[in-house]
Design an enzyme around this catalytic site. Structure first.
Site, PDB file in Angstrom:
ATOM      1  N   THR A 121       0.840  -1.338  -0.015  1.00 57.65           N
ATOM      2  CA  THR A 121      -0.171   0.004   0.086  1.00 57.65           C
ATOM      3  C   THR A 121       0.828   1.394  -0.058  1.00 57.65           C
ATOM      4  OG1 THR A 121      -1.513   1.306   1.216  1.00 57.65           O
ATOM      5  CG2 THR A 121      -0.156  -0.302   2.618  1.00 57.65           C
ATOM      6  N   ASP A 122       0.282   2.540  -0.538  1.00 55.36           N
ATOM      7  CA  ASP A 122       0.978   3.673  -0.580  1.00 55.36           C
ATOM      8  C   ASP A 122       1.033   4.167   0.950  1.00 55.36           C
ATOM      9  OD1 ASP A 122      -1.762   4.255  -0.126  1.00 55.36           O
ATOM     10  OD2 ASP A 122      -1.762   5.937  -1.563  1.00 55.36           O
ATOM     11  N   GLU A 123       0.197   3.671   2.059  1.00 56.37           N
ATOM     12  CA  GLU A 123       0.216   3.971   3.376  1.00 56.37           C
ATOM     13  C   GLU A 123       1.859   3.770   4.100  1.00 56.37           C
ATOM     14  OE1 GLU A 123      -2.967   2.986   5.766  1.00 56.37           O
ATOM     15  OE2 GLU A 123      -4.485   3.200   4.009  1.00 56.37           O
ATOM     16  N   TYR A 148      -1.592  -0.612  11.131  1.00 58.36           N
ATOM     17  CA  TYR A 148      -2.040  -1.319   9.812  1.00 58.36           C
ATOM     18  C   TYR A 148      -0.929  -1.043   8.963  1.00 58.36           C
ATOM     19  CZ  TYR A 148      -3.370  -1.837   4.969  1.00 58.36           C
ATOM     20  OH  TYR A 148      -3.144  -2.084   3.600  1.00 58.36           O
ATOM     21  N   LYS A 152       2.484  -3.191   7.475  1.00 55.26           N
ATOM     22  CA  LYS A 152       2.667  -3.384   5.989  1.00 55.26           C
ATOM     23  C   LYS A 152       4.131  -3.127   5.379  1.00 55.26           C
ATOM     24  CE  LYS A 152       0.048  -4.681   3.034  1.00 55.26           C
ATOM     25  NZ  LYS A 152      -0.080  -5.868   2.459  1.00 55.26           N
TER      26      LYS A 152
END
Ligand code: NAD
Ligand code: TDX
Length: 332
Positions: A121-123, A148, A152
């Site tokens: 993810t870009d997060e 989260y 990741k």
């Protein structure tokens, strides 16, 4: 690659990928999915049984993962605990699945020398200011905000280390926010669509100025197939479709497309540590691998997503009440 193991293939993006593979390739797919609250075997309904097989199991189960990995050409790893709000209330499953699960899969890929693609993810890059002219690129430093996104980020770093230390044939992709069919009603867009269907006012966290960079799940799938075919081992590719929108505009679009007044929503308690803005620069994927998104227009993609939830109520109805009770208990 004729035989694929897709972890998390009964979840939102994983099931969209399995549909995409069946429609666009000749490959056979084994789905490994724990069928947590977020997994739904019905998301694979209608797919040919001689091409798609669902195995219910946990990615931390090393024996099962070994057996399945030995029998495929490539592993595409989607399985994760994926919801930021849940990670704020109970982080442990995120550490178990996202970190230990990824470790378990990497060890199997290493043992059997299998191609591995890690979905992320870009997060992992944290967030941007609203007026920042920069977008995330493959060289942006990691700076995750939530339990989260930190798990990741940890899983991405494990993949990089397994490539460098053990020669695992892996690639990584970091994608922006997906929308489309089969997304759990806990997530922003399906929550608001199903709220309107049920006569509940949409719920906007805080001021609603937060920006997300939306991409249709089918475009995510085509990007992953492109990386599987042409990606360079050890490389990371950012996936995005230039779809930046603030949350308030998305809620207003949903309301007007569903025939309601555009201001018929409530502001509710903001998410703790709420990331302000995500924005992806996908130049590398476009120029080096020649990928382009097919869903250019967010408004028509949103309209078809609304239509999907309107015609597939049995798919989401059983999760709706529990999801809304959880949010209500948090003032959201
Ligand atoms: P999801 O929550 O809809 O689906 C996750 C799936 O993984 C479910 O089917 C669940 O049953 C399964 N799963 C969970 N724990 C498992 C375990 N221990 N063993 C086996 N299966 C397990 O998530 P999603 O939104 O489809 O996200 C899929 C992947 O894409 C994740 O890795 C996520 O980080 C990534 N991603 C998501 C988005 C997004 O917008 N949703 C954006 C970028 C990246
Ligand atoms: O009811 C809501 N109201 C609201 O304003 C919900 C559920 C969310 N929001 C806001 C929070 C975010 O700014 O909408 C935005 C999107 O929220 P989510 O759908 O929870 O997505 P997000 O937290 O941005 O993360 C998603 O994209 C990146 C996925 O869930 C992640 O798995 C992915 O990595």
């Amino acid at each position: 690659m004729q035989k694929l193991l897709v972890t998390g293939g009964a979840g939102f993006i994983g099931s969209n990928f399995v549909h995409h593979v069946v429609e666009n390739t000749d490959a056979h797919v084994t789905v490994l999915d724990k069928l947590t609250y977020a997994g739904n075997a019905a998301s694979l309904d209608g797919l040919p049984a001689d091409r798609v097989r669902l195995v219910k199991g946990d990615i931390v189960d090393a024996e099962l993962v070994d057996t399945l990995t030995a029998n495929v050409d490539a592993v595409i790893h989607y399985a994760a605990e994926s919801h930021n709000d849940n990670s704020l209330h109970d982080p442990k499953p995120f550490v178990d699945t996202n970190i230990i699960g990824t470790y378990t899969l990497l060890e199997a890929a290493r043992r059997y020398d299998r191609r591995f693609h890690h979905i992320s993810t870009d997060e992992v890059y944290g967030d941007l200011e609203l007026d920042d002219p920069e977008r995330f690129t493959e060289t942006t430093p990691y700076n995750p905000s939530s339990p989260y996104s930190s798990t990741k980020a940890g899983s991405d770093l494990l993949v990089r280390a397994w490539v460098r230390s053990f020669g695992v044939q892996a690639t990584i992709s970091n994608c922006s926010n997906n929308y489309g069919p089969y997304q759990h009603v806990e997530k922003f867009i399906p929550r608001q669509i199903t709220n309107v269907i049920r006569g509940i006012r949409p719920k906007l966290y805080g001021s609603g100025q937060n920006v997300r960079d939306w991409i249709h799940a089918d475009d995510h799938s085509s990007a992953v197939l492109t990386i599987l075919g042409k990606g360079v081992i050890g490389e990371t590719y950012l996936i995005g479709a230039d779809g930046e929108k603030d949350n308030r505009s998305v809620v207003e679009l949903i309301l007007t497309q569903m025939g309601q007044e555009s201001d018929a929503y409530d502001h509710v308690t903001d998410r703790a540590g709420h990331d302000l803005r995500y924005a992806i620069d996908s130049t590398k994927l476009r120029t080096e691998l020649g990928w382009l998104p097919a869903f250019g227009d967010f408004e028509s993609g949103l309209a078809s997503t609304i239509a999907w939830y309107q015609t597939n109520e049995p798919w989401w109805a059983s999760s709706k009440d529990a999801t809304e009770s959880f949010y209500a208990s948090k003032g959201q």
